[in-house]
Design an enzyme around this catalytic site. Structure first.
Site, PDB file in Angstrom:
ATOM      1  N   LYS A  22       0.849  -1.204   0.000  1.00  0.00           N
ATOM      2  CA  LYS A  22       0.000   0.000   0.000  1.00  0.00           C
ATOM      3  C   LYS A  22       0.885   1.254   0.000  1.00  0.00           C
ATOM      4  O   LYS A  22       0.690   2.158  -0.798  1.00  0.00           O
ATOM      5  CB  LYS A  22      -0.891   0.017   1.236  1.00  0.00           C
ATOM      6  CG  LYS A  22      -1.588   1.344   1.484  1.00  0.00           C
ATOM      7  CD  LYS A  22      -2.509   1.320   2.690  1.00  0.00           C
ATOM      8  CE  LYS A  22      -1.812   1.639   3.979  1.00  0.00           C
ATOM      9  NZ  LYS A  22      -1.608   3.077   4.234  1.00  0.00           N
ATOM     10  N   ASN A  23       1.888   1.290   0.880  1.00  0.00           N
ATOM     11  CA  ASN A  23       2.662   2.523   1.058  1.00  0.00           C
ATOM     12  C   ASN A  23       3.724   2.731  -0.005  1.00  0.00           C
ATOM     13  O   ASN A  23       4.461   3.714   0.032  1.00  0.00           O
ATOM     14  CB  ASN A  23       3.260   2.560   2.468  1.00  0.00           C
ATOM     15  CG  ASN A  23       2.172   2.742   3.517  1.00  0.00           C
ATOM     16  OD1 ASN A  23       1.023   3.042   3.169  1.00  0.00           O
ATOM     17  ND2 ASN A  23       2.501   2.514   4.771  1.00  0.00           N
ATOM     18  N   ARG A  93      -5.164  10.503   3.968  1.00  0.00           N
ATOM     19  CA  ARG A  93      -4.136  11.537   4.152  1.00  0.00           C
ATOM     20  C   ARG A  93      -3.067  11.482   3.077  1.00  0.00           C
ATOM     21  O   ARG A  93      -2.463  12.484   2.734  1.00  0.00           O
ATOM     22  CB  ARG A  93      -3.476  11.380   5.533  1.00  0.00           C
ATOM     23  CG  ARG A  93      -4.405  11.443   6.696  1.00  0.00           C
ATOM     24  CD  ARG A  93      -3.633  11.420   7.948  1.00  0.00           C
ATOM     25  NE  ARG A  93      -2.855  12.655   8.043  1.00  0.00           N
ATOM     26  CZ  ARG A  93      -1.629  12.816   7.589  1.00  0.00           C
ATOM     27  NH1 ARG A  93      -1.016  11.814   6.987  1.00  0.00           N
ATOM     28  NH2 ARG A  93      -0.995  13.958   7.683  1.00  0.00           N
ATOM     29  N   CYS A 117      -5.711  12.252  12.160  1.00  0.00           N
ATOM     30  CA  CYS A 117      -6.438  10.984  12.124  1.00  0.00           C
ATOM     31  C   CYS A 117      -6.343  10.406  13.534  1.00  0.00           C
ATOM     32  O   CYS A 117      -5.785  11.017  14.438  1.00  0.00           O
ATOM     33  CB  CYS A 117      -5.840  10.056  11.081  1.00  0.00           C
ATOM     34  SG  CYS A 117      -4.293   9.362  11.592  1.00  0.00           S
ATOM     35  N   ARG A 122      -0.645  14.619  12.826  1.00  0.00           N
ATOM     36  CA  ARG A 122      -0.032  14.345  11.508  1.00  0.00           C
ATOM     37  C   ARG A 122       0.016  15.590  10.624  1.00  0.00           C
ATOM     38  O   ARG A 122      -0.592  15.674   9.566  1.00  0.00           O
ATOM     39  CB  ARG A 122      -0.773  13.193  10.833  1.00  0.00           C
ATOM     40  CG  ARG A 122      -0.712  11.962  11.748  1.00  0.00           C
ATOM     41  CD  ARG A 122      -1.265  10.736  11.126  1.00  0.00           C
ATOM     42  NE  ARG A 122      -0.388  10.241  10.065  1.00  0.00           N
ATOM     43  CZ  ARG A 122      -0.717   9.198   9.313  1.00  0.00           C
ATOM     44  NH1 ARG A 122      -1.881   8.628   9.504  1.00  0.00           N
ATOM     45  NH2 ARG A 122       0.087   8.766   8.367  1.00  0.00           N
ATOM     46  N   ASP A 306       4.165   0.673  12.183  1.00  0.00           N
ATOM     47  CA  ASP A 306       3.002  -0.013  11.613  1.00  0.00           C
ATOM     48  C   ASP A 306       2.889  -1.456  12.064  1.00  0.00           C
ATOM     49  O   ASP A 306       1.906  -2.123  11.737  1.00  0.00           O
ATOM     50  CB  ASP A 306       3.049   0.037  10.078  1.00  0.00           C
ATOM     51  CG  ASP A 306       2.845   1.445   9.573  1.00  0.00           C
ATOM     52  OD1 ASP A 306       3.116   1.698   8.388  1.00  0.00           O
ATOM     53  OD2 ASP A 306       2.441   2.305  10.376  1.00  0.00           O
ATOM     54  N   ARG A 398      -8.868  -0.592   4.077  1.00  0.00           N
ATOM     55  CA  ARG A 398      -8.006   0.433   3.470  1.00  0.00           C
ATOM     56  C   ARG A 398      -6.630  -0.132   3.167  1.00  0.00           C
ATOM     57  O   ARG A 398      -5.978   0.308   2.224  1.00  0.00           O
ATOM     58  CB  ARG A 398      -7.845   1.616   4.433  1.00  0.00           C
ATOM     59  CG  ARG A 398      -9.092   2.426   4.631  1.00  0.00           C
ATOM     60  CD  ARG A 398      -8.775   3.693   5.391  1.00  0.00           C
ATOM     61  NE  ARG A 398      -7.596   4.337   4.800  1.00  0.00           N
ATOM     62  CZ  ARG A 398      -6.957   5.360   5.380  1.00  0.00           C
ATOM     63  NH1 ARG A 398      -7.356   5.825   6.533  1.00  0.00           N
ATOM     64  NH2 ARG A 398      -5.914   5.893   4.797  1.00  0.00           N
TER      65      ARG A 398
HETATM   66  C1  EPZ Z   1       3.794   7.061   6.436  1.00  0.00           C
HETATM   67  O1  EPZ Z   1       2.943   8.041   6.958  1.00  0.00           O
HETATM   68  C2  EPZ Z   1       2.923   5.831   6.244  1.00  0.00           C
HETATM   69  N1  EPZ Z   1       1.859   6.128   5.278  1.00  0.00           N
HETATM   70  C3  EPZ Z   1       2.330   5.421   7.589  1.00  0.00           C
HETATM   71  O2  EPZ Z   1       1.593   4.223   7.373  1.00  0.00           O
HETATM   72  C4  EPZ Z   1       3.468   5.121   8.561  1.00  0.00           C
HETATM   73  O3  EPZ Z   1       2.941   4.804   9.820  1.00  0.00           O
HETATM   74  C5  EPZ Z   1       4.384   6.358   8.671  1.00  0.00           C
HETATM   75  O4  EPZ Z   1       4.845   6.750   7.355  1.00  0.00           O
HETATM   76  C6  EPZ Z   1       5.600   6.099   9.543  1.00  0.00           C
HETATM   77  O5  EPZ Z   1       6.334   5.033   9.025  1.00  0.00           O
HETATM   78  C7  EPZ Z   1       2.173   6.124   3.952  1.00  0.00           C
HETATM   79  O6  EPZ Z   1       3.305   5.917   3.563  1.00  0.00           O
HETATM   80  C8  EPZ Z   1       1.039   6.408   3.012  1.00  0.00           C
HETATM   81  P1  EPZ Z   1       5.547  10.454   8.665  1.00  0.00           P
HETATM   82  P2  EPZ Z   1       3.461   9.577   7.022  1.00  0.00           P
HETATM   83  O7  EPZ Z   1       5.427  11.720   7.881  1.00  0.00           O
HETATM   84  O8  EPZ Z   1       4.397   9.855   5.925  1.00  0.00           O
HETATM   85  C9  EPZ Z   1       5.463  13.840  11.969  1.00  0.00           C
HETATM   86  C10 EPZ Z   1      -0.204   2.760   7.639  1.00  0.00           C
HETATM   87  O9  EPZ Z   1      -0.687   2.203   8.626  1.00  0.00           O
HETATM   88  N2  EPZ Z   1       5.411  14.790  10.845  1.00  0.00           N
HETATM   89  O10 EPZ Z   1       6.744   9.604   8.475  1.00  0.00           O
HETATM   90  O11 EPZ Z   1       2.260  10.456   7.175  1.00  0.00           O
HETATM   91  C11 EPZ Z   1       4.204  12.997  12.060  1.00  0.00           C
HETATM   92  O12 EPZ Z   1       3.203  13.672  12.774  1.00  0.00           O
HETATM   93  C12 EPZ Z   1       0.187   4.218   7.694  1.00  0.00           C
HETATM   94  O13 EPZ Z   1       0.029   2.193   6.531  1.00  0.00           O
HETATM   95  C13 EPZ Z   1       5.450  16.153  11.125  1.00  0.00           C
HETATM   96  O14 EPZ Z   1       5.508  16.578  12.283  1.00  0.00           O
HETATM   97  O15 EPZ Z   1       4.262   9.574   8.387  1.00  0.00           O
HETATM   98  C14 EPZ Z   1       4.681  11.746  12.758  1.00  0.00           C
HETATM   99  O16 EPZ Z   1       4.677  11.957  14.147  1.00  0.00           O
HETATM  100  C15 EPZ Z   1      -0.150   4.818   9.043  1.00  0.00           C
HETATM  101  N3  EPZ Z   1       5.393  17.038  10.079  1.00  0.00           N
HETATM  102  C16 EPZ Z   1       6.133  11.594  12.277  1.00  0.00           C
HETATM  103  O17 EPZ Z   1       6.490  12.881  11.734  1.00  0.00           O
HETATM  104  C17 EPZ Z   1       5.348  16.619   8.776  1.00  0.00           C
HETATM  105  O18 EPZ Z   1       5.334  17.482   7.858  1.00  0.00           O
HETATM  106  C18 EPZ Z   1       6.313  10.553  11.182  1.00  0.00           C
HETATM  107  O19 EPZ Z   1       5.332  10.812  10.206  1.00  0.00           O
HETATM  108  C19 EPZ Z   1       5.319  15.240   8.523  1.00  0.00           C
HETATM  109  C20 EPZ Z   1       5.356  14.340   9.568  1.00  0.00           C
END
Ligand code: EPZ
Length: 419
Positions: A22-23, A93, A117, A122, A306, A398
């Site tokens: 998916k990712n 998202r 979410c 996020r 995850d 999803r």
């Molecule tokens: C990706 O989400 C994945 N989704 C998530 O998978 C996964 O849990 C996550 O990476 C961490 O590995 C997809 O790839 C579509 P992040 P993402 O930006 O990119 C903070 C699933 O279950 N942050 O790496 O949204 C954020 O709040 C999903 O398949 C900021 O502060 O995660 C978080 O605490 C859930 N500002 C941390 O960084 C930003 O601009 C990591 O988030 C971006 C992120």
């Protein structure tokens, strides 16, 4: 609202095929907006999030055709809207991933701010800061990101914190920028590397994907190509834990064990025997009860957030007690109170859960709250005494392709009921 009914007590035996990630497929579908020509994407998992992304691209005027083997042909030459509406973005998202491609190819984009979410607020501030550093003018107004730019300029970015989709958005934006963009403190997840491999096949010039420093040398144009999506390491990990929890013996095919290191190490610590080759992994628990393990989530190659809920479920019935620390998201323990309804012994303090294994869980009606939490409730139901009813399973659809069919193939007693 559909529910899943699970009659616990069966150990999983047999073998199944893992689906595409998916990712990985979500950013790759967004990347098709960069291509001057049609693209064929293969090994696409049949997931709600893929359908949502196709709907989003379709609304922009992109033409998409899906063949019977779930391969997708995408042609963005018919695009006529550079707009991602709230009603789509709020359901997924990852829609934010169209921002970088739209901006760098067409010089403008209106993308709804993704809401928070269940697992956390996020924000996308790191995405926006990076694009501004590349010369974009960005205004956030009325819940939308209004972005404009002449040709983006390559620049040196140092990410304040590791962000997977942030790295992916900026990497895609940099492919058509003038000059070179360096992204330091980049995410190293295999899905980032899969996207980079696809972009390079389209004519991009990206080095260092999979390491903490990615260099993107801007080019004039990207072209269509055929690309097969990486196997889903989180689906693989979820079925490995399902097997460990039920004391079973399962082989998972069409996957890449080399991306599972941190998960396999923890399963071995829990007492599983693991064998793998280039494209399969096999786990045998010899009908034994797993031992508790300590988990601390962090960006790849550390233990993936995850997989946290799934290992929380494993610790619920394991021998001893294990500490689960969630360091990536601020609110990713919603599955805990549902497991406590099944008799789990879990104490949460801040971002740490202490799980003391109990001899048995007892089935109960439980509610899914997010994608991986719902998977963990299914795992708990597989070993609980009685019939567990998991509600709000739209979360599970999803991110997991045909989960009940695959579990049934392995001997689980699980069925979907309309409401
Ligand atoms: C990706 O989400 C994945 N989704 C998530 O998978 C996964 O849990 C996550 O990476 C961490 O590995 C997809 O790839 C579509 P992040 P993402 O930006 O990119 C903070 C699933 O279950 N942050 O790496 O949204 C954020 O709040 C999903 O398949 C900021 O502060 O995660 C978080 O605490 C859930 N500002 C941390 O960084 C930003 O601009 C990591 O988030 C971006 C992120």
């Amino acid at each position: 609202m559909e529910k899943l009914l699970i009659d616990g007590g069966q150990s999983l035996e047999g073998e199944i095929r893992v689906s595409g990630a998916k990712n990985a497929v979500l950013p790759i579908l967004a990347a098709t907006l960069l291509a001057d020509g049609p693209m064929q994407i293969e090994n696409v998992p049949h997931l709600q999030d893929v359908t949502t992304t196709m709907e989003l691209l379709g609304r922009m005027g992109v033409s998409l055709t899906l063949d019977e083997r779930m391969n997708i042909e995408v042609d963005s030459s018919t695009i006529n809207e550079l707009f991602a509406p709230y009603e789509v973005v709020k359901t997924m998202r990852a829609s934010i991933l169209v921002l970088g491609p739209l901006l760098t190819r067409f010089g403008q984009a209106e993308v709804s701010l993704p809401g928070g979410c269940a697992i956390g607020s996020r924000p996308v501030n790191l995405h926006l800061h990076g694009l501004e550093a590349m010369g974009a003018e960005i205004e956030v107004k009325g819940g939308y990101i209004h972005a404009r730019s002449k040709r983006l300029e390559g620049t040196h970015l140092v990410m304040d914190s590791v962000t997977v989709t942030g790295t992916e958005n900026l990497m895609m934006a940099a492919t058509l920028a003038a000059g070179t963009t360096i992204i330091e403190n980049a995410a190293r997840e295999p899905e980032v590397t899969d996207l980079a491999n696809c972009l390079n096949k389209m004519g991009a010039n990206i080095e260092g994907a999979g390491t903490g420093t990615i260099a993107v040398h801007g080019v004039e144009k990207l072209y269509g190509c055929q690309y097969s999506v990486l196997a889903d390491r989180i689906e693989t990990g979820t079925f490995l834990v399902a097997t460990a929890i039920t004391g079973g013996h399962v082989r998972l095919k069409n996957t890449q064990p080399n991306f599972l290191e941190s998960i396999l190490l923890k399963l071995k610590e829990a007492g599983a025997s693991i064998h793998c080759d280039a494209d399969w992994v096999e786990i045998d628990m010899y009908k034994r009860r797993p031992k508790s393990v300590d988990i601390c989530t962090a960006p790849y190659p550390a233990f993936p957030t995850d997989m946290q809920a799934q290992f929380t479920a494993l610790n619920c019935i394991a021998e001893g007690s294990g500490t689960i620390t969630e360091s990536v998201f601020e609110n990713r323990f919603m599955h805990v109170q549902e497991m406590q309804r099944m008799g789990a012994n879990i104490k949460v303090t801040g971002n740490t859960a202490i799980v003391t294994g109990v001899d048995r869980l007892v089935a109960a009606p439980v509610m899914a709250t997010d994608l991986r939490a719902s998977a963990s409730l299914i795992l708990a139901g597989l070993i609980a005494e009685g019939q567990t009813i998991v509600d709000r399973i739209y979360h599970i659809d999803r991110g997991y392709e045909c989960i009940e069919e695959k579990l049934t193939q392995l001997g689980a007693r699980i069925r979907r009921v309309p409401h």
